[in-house]
Design a protein around this motif. Structure first.
Motif, mmCIF file in Angstrom:
data_model
loop_
_atom_site.group_PDB
_atom_site.id
_atom_site.type_symbol
_atom_site.label_atom_id
_atom_site.label_comp_id
_atom_site.label_asym_id
_atom_site.label_seq_id
_atom_site.Cartn_x
_atom_site.Cartn_y
_atom_site.Cartn_z
ATOM 1 N N THR A 83 0.845 -1.190 0.000
ATOM 2 C CA THR A 83 0.000 0.000 0.000
ATOM 3 C C THR A 83 0.879 1.238 0.000
ATOM 4 N N PRO A 84 0.676 2.155 -0.947
ATOM 5 C CA PRO A 84 1.514 3.355 -0.994
ATOM 6 C C PRO A 84 1.325 4.215 0.263
ATOM 7 N N GLU A 85 2.387 4.892 0.649
ATOM 8 C CA GLU A 85 2.297 5.776 1.812
ATOM 9 C C GLU A 85 1.364 6.946 1.545
ATOM 10 N N GLN A 86 1.449 7.521 0.358
ATOM 11 C CA GLN A 86 0.609 8.657 0.009
ATOM 12 C C GLN A 86 -0.717 8.146 -0.544
ATOM 13 N N LYS A 87 -1.821 8.586 0.053
ATOM 14 C CA LYS A 87 -3.140 8.134 -0.375
ATOM 15 C C LYS A 87 -3.608 8.914 -1.594
ATOM 16 N N ALA A 88 -4.139 8.185 -2.562
ATOM 17 C CA ALA A 88 -4.703 8.804 -3.751
ATOM 18 C C ALA A 88 -6.058 9.424 -3.411
ATOM 19 N N GLN A 89 -6.491 10.361 -4.236
ATOM 20 C CA GLN A 89 -7.787 11.002 -4.009
ATOM 21 C C GLN A 89 -8.935 10.026 -4.267
ATOM 22 N N ILE A 90 -8.748 9.113 -5.205
ATOM 23 C CA ILE A 90 -9.724 8.058 -5.485
ATOM 24 C C ILE A 90 -8.999 6.737 -5.321
ATOM 25 N N ARG A 91 -9.492 5.904 -4.387
ATOM 26 C CA ARG A 91 -8.830 4.634 -4.083
ATOM 27 C C ARG A 91 -9.800 3.478 -4.291
ATOM 28 N N LEU A 92 -9.362 2.498 -5.064
ATOM 29 C CA LEU A 92 -10.115 1.268 -5.289
ATOM 30 C C LEU A 92 -9.321 0.107 -4.702
ATOM 31 N N ALA A 93 -10.020 -0.910 -4.232
ATOM 32 C CA ALA A 93 -9.359 -2.126 -3.751
ATOM 33 C C ALA A 93 -10.205 -3.320 -4.147
ATOM 34 N N MET A 94 -9.542 -4.349 -4.668
ATOM 35 C CA MET A 94 -10.228 -5.569 -5.110
ATOM 36 C C MET A 94 -9.177 -6.624 -5.403
ATOM 37 N N THR A 95 -9.616 -7.839 -5.672
ATOM 38 C CA THR A 95 -8.681 -8.872 -6.109
ATOM 39 C C THR A 95 -8.412 -8.700 -7.605
ATOM 40 N N GLY A 96 -7.356 -9.316 -8.072
ATOM 41 C CA GLY A 96 -7.027 -9.260 -9.488
ATOM 42 C C GLY A 96 -8.113 -9.865 -10.360
ATOM 43 N N ASP A 97 -8.686 -10.977 -9.910
ATOM 44 C CA ASP A 97 -9.757 -11.615 -10.678
ATOM 45 C C ASP A 97 -10.958 -10.689 -10.838
ATOM 46 N N VAL A 98 -11.297 -9.960 -9.780
ATOM 47 C CA VAL A 98 -12.434 -9.039 -9.853
ATOM 48 C C VAL A 98 -12.140 -7.925 -10.850
ATOM 49 N N LEU A 99 -10.935 -7.374 -10.831
ATOM 50 C CA LEU A 99 -10.572 -6.332 -11.794
ATOM 51 C C LEU A 99 -10.714 -6.835 -13.222
ATOM 52 N N VAL A 100 -10.171 -8.002 -13.500
ATOM 53 C CA VAL A 100 -10.237 -8.565 -14.848
ATOM 54 C C VAL A 100 -11.695 -8.821 -15.253
ATOM 55 N N GLN A 101 -12.500 -9.336 -14.352
ATOM 56 C CA GLN A 101 -13.917 -9.601 -14.647
ATOM 57 C C GLN A 101 -14.693 -8.309 -14.865
ATOM 58 N N LEU A 102 -14.412 -7.277 -14.081
ATOM 59 C CA LEU A 102 -15.097 -5.993 -14.256
ATOM 60 C C LEU A 102 -14.804 -5.391 -15.617
ATOM 61 N N VAL A 103 -13.533 -5.328 -15.965
ATOM 62 C CA VAL A 103 -13.146 -4.721 -17.238
ATOM 63 C C VAL A 103 -13.613 -5.579 -18.410
ATOM 64 N N GLY A 104 -13.624 -6.885 -18.225
ATOM 65 C CA GLY A 104 -14.068 -7.792 -19.284
ATOM 66 C C GLY A 104 -15.584 -7.862 -19.447
ATOM 67 N N GLY A 105 -16.317 -7.183 -18.583
ATOM 68 C CA GLY A 105 -17.776 -7.158 -18.685
ATOM 69 C C GLY A 105 -18.458 -8.378 -18.091
ATOM 70 N N GLU A 106 -17.702 -9.228 -17.393
ATOM 71 C CA GLU A 106 -18.275 -10.431 -16.794
ATOM 72 C C GLU A 106 -18.905 -10.157 -15.434
ATOM 73 N N LEU A 107 -18.600 -9.006 -14.847
ATOM 74 C CA LEU A 107 -19.072 -8.657 -13.513
ATOM 75 C C LEU A 107 -19.486 -7.197 -13.530
ATOM 76 N N HIS A 108 -20.646 -6.904 -12.979
ATOM 77 C CA HIS A 108 -21.147 -5.534 -12.922
ATOM 78 C C HIS A 108 -20.607 -4.851 -11.670
ATOM 79 N N PHE A 109 -20.118 -3.639 -11.831
ATOM 80 C CA PHE A 109 -19.485 -2.932 -10.724
ATOM 81 C C PHE A 109 -20.412 -2.797 -9.521
#
Length: 115
Positions: free
Chosen positions: A64-90
């Motif tokens: 986890t970076p020391e400096q926090k981003a203004q918009i932060r997302l957290a998920m597993t790699g599989d969820v990211l791939v499924q979201l972008v691939g359209g297999e999972l609705h955000f």
């Protein structure tokens, strides 16, 4: 389990999709904010900037970076791939606790059109 390369490819695809968007989605991506996407199962974080309608200057940092981003997302790699691939609705993934979003109220209201 998705690999770092698959996650990076998914983020590249997401950025390209955002750059081609129009209407409300284009308006939501017109923000200029620091952005991080923590991949919990790989213990890495992709850090970049949401600007000009795309995700720019993405780098991978361990943990986890020391400096926090203004918009932060957290998920597993599989969820990211499924979201972008359209297999999972955000909204379903977020409602089920598979995706965490942290941002200011104004940013959340602006980003809701992406959901």
């Amino acid at each position: 389990m998705a690999t770092i390369e698959e996650c990076r490819s998914a983020l590249d695809t997401l950025s390209a999709n955002l750059a081609k968007a129009d209407g409300a989605v284009r308006d939501a991506t017109a923000l200029d904010r620091s952005l991080s996407c923590r991949i919990t199962d790989l213990d890495i974080t992709f850090v970049g900037r949401l600007a000009g309608g795309s995700i720019q200057d993405v780098v991978t940092v361990p943990g986890t970076p020391e400096q926090k981003a203004q918009i932060r997302l957290a998920m597993t790699g599989d969820v990211l791939v499924q979201l972008v691939g359209g297999e999972l609705h955000f909204a379903k993934a977020w409602g089920a606790g598979r995706v965490r979003v942290q941002a200011g109220l104004r940013d959340l209201l602006k980003l809701r059109s992406l959901l």
